[in-house]
Enzyme design. Sequence first.
Site, short mmCIF file in Angstrom:
data_model
loop_
_atom_site.label_atom_id
_atom_site.label_comp_id
_atom_site.label_asym_id
_atom_site.label_seq_id
_atom_site.Cartn_x
_atom_site.Cartn_y
_atom_site.Cartn_z
N ASP A 1 -71.05 47.74 2.20
CA ASP A 1 -69.82 46.98 2.43
C ASP A 1 -68.75 47.67 1.59
O ASP A 1 -68.75 47.56 0.36
CB ASP A 1 -70.03 45.52 1.99
CG ASP A 1 -68.73 44.71 2.05
OD1 ASP A 1 -67.64 45.31 2.08
OD2 ASP A 1 -68.83 43.46 2.04
N SER B 1 -66.13 43.96 -5.96
CA SER B 1 -64.82 43.34 -5.83
C SER B 1 -64.31 42.70 -7.11
O SER B 1 -63.11 42.66 -7.34
CB SER B 1 -64.83 42.32 -4.69
OG SER B 1 -65.82 41.35 -4.92
N LYS C 1 -57.62 45.13 3.21
CA LYS C 1 -57.38 45.53 1.82
C LYS C 1 -56.52 46.80 1.79
O LYS C 1 -55.34 46.69 2.05
CB LYS C 1 -58.71 45.62 1.09
CG LYS C 1 -59.10 44.18 0.71
CD LYS C 1 -60.51 43.84 0.61
CE LYS C 1 -60.63 42.33 0.39
NZ LYS C 1 -61.97 41.82 0.60
C1 LIG Z 1 -62.77 40.80 1.08
C2 LIG Z 1 -64.19 41.15 1.25
C3 LIG Z 1 -64.91 40.82 2.41
C4 LIG Z 1 -64.30 39.95 3.46
O1 LIG Z 1 -63.38 40.65 4.22
P1 LIG Z 1 -62.22 39.86 4.96
O2 LIG Z 1 -61.76 40.80 6.00
O3 LIG Z 1 -61.20 39.55 3.93
O4 LIG Z 1 -62.85 38.63 5.52
C5 LIG Z 1 -66.19 41.25 2.54
N1 LIG Z 1 -66.78 41.97 1.57
C6 LIG Z 1 -66.14 42.27 0.43
C7 LIG Z 1 -66.86 43.06 -0.60
C8 LIG Z 1 -64.83 41.87 0.23
O5 LIG Z 1 -64.21 42.14 -0.90
#
Ligand SMILES: *Cc1c(COP(=O)(O)O)cnc(C)c1O
Length: 388
Positions: free
Chosen positions: A203, A178, A238
């Site tokens: 993830d 991220s 996102k």
């Molecule tokens: C944004 C993010 C999350 C959290 O997701 P949300 O739905 O915004 O709570 C988890 N893992 C990564 C890598 C992220 O960038």
Amino acid sequence: MAFDFIQSALMQRKQEGLYRQTKISENAQGRYIQIAGQRYLNFSSNDYLGLAGDPLLIKAWQKGAQLFGVGSGGSYLVTGYQQAHADLCAQLKDWLGVPAVALFNSGYSANQAIIKLLLSKNALLVQDKLNHASLMEAGMLSDCKMLRFKHNDMGHLSQILQKNVNKDTLLISEGVFSMDGDRAPISDLYQQAKRRNAWLMIDDAHGLGVLGSQGKGSVVEAGLSNDMPQIYMATFGKALGVGGAFVAGSQELIDYITNFSKPYIYTTGLPPAMAYAVMCAADMVSKDNWRRDKLLHLIETFKRSASLNGIRLAPSSTAIQPLIIGSADKAIRIATQLKQLGFWVTAIRPPTVPMGQSRLRITLTTSHEVKDIQALMQSLSLVLHDNK
Ligand SMILES: *Cc1c(COP(=O)(O)O)cnc(C)c1O
């Protein structure tokens, strides 16, 4: 005094120039962002495909509200699991090629849920050092043993797995990191996990929708399928432009979540109108290749233009293009000067990134035009030159 650490921690943050505050964005997410009455080109959004303010999605949300109401009115196991939730799960299975899906209200809670659920005292959790805070925090809160390998360093990972043999081992990596925008070597991670009988979790918060054919994400982009890692998770907040998250895995894993995961069981279900909007977003993301094509073109334009201007970017081929500045002060100064020139670029500082690696996290989205990128580059060159 009780809890006086609150005051001193805040003071310290201020002294270090690391104090943070929320700002009000006054318009829908998109090409421009308006803050305090000022309009800026928005280079700080995770809305990679430009969907958060899309008229079709706004309509879908309205229609979802008419069909199912705005709130789910209960947790999933009581009365909160509606047709919209079931339909969304079915659509995700179909699109992503996964056996079963559990919905969560956020990626943060999904990550907490999985780690808490699967990693008891005797288990081993192995994470990339740059994994998201939600994963790291859950690992630290859990009773399990947690080890971290150097970012994307397969040699280091191999050593760790060799030295720490454990029956229940979960290896977790982001698909796209991220804060750095680089991608994990998913095929290597998969092989290593397999060799050691470990489970792999990806993830894919920043990969879903953007990478892979039909936006199926990082795992598919790497030539594997989404049912090969035992756990595939991503958020709807996102590239899908909405909010909420899911965990995908075997039917047995999802049954286990349904029966034992407290963050799944003891929370009000995703608003059904929102689940309905996510369905529409997933449909658009899987079908509208032009959004990904345009984004790719913008990324290439950005990188080429940076190189022509002598600006050294971190190695990333995704929509996340970090420019490492160094000190937090300097990163803030540069971001502030860019704002004065009409560009909203967020400076990311410790503790989100390591000390000395404060950066501008420039994100590109399908809402941008080539001329926006050229304008940003021109101003960036000027500002960087002034701050040499
Ligand atoms: C944004 C993010 C999350 C959290 O997701 P949300 O739905 O915004 O709570 C988890 N893992 C990564 C890598 C992220 O960038």
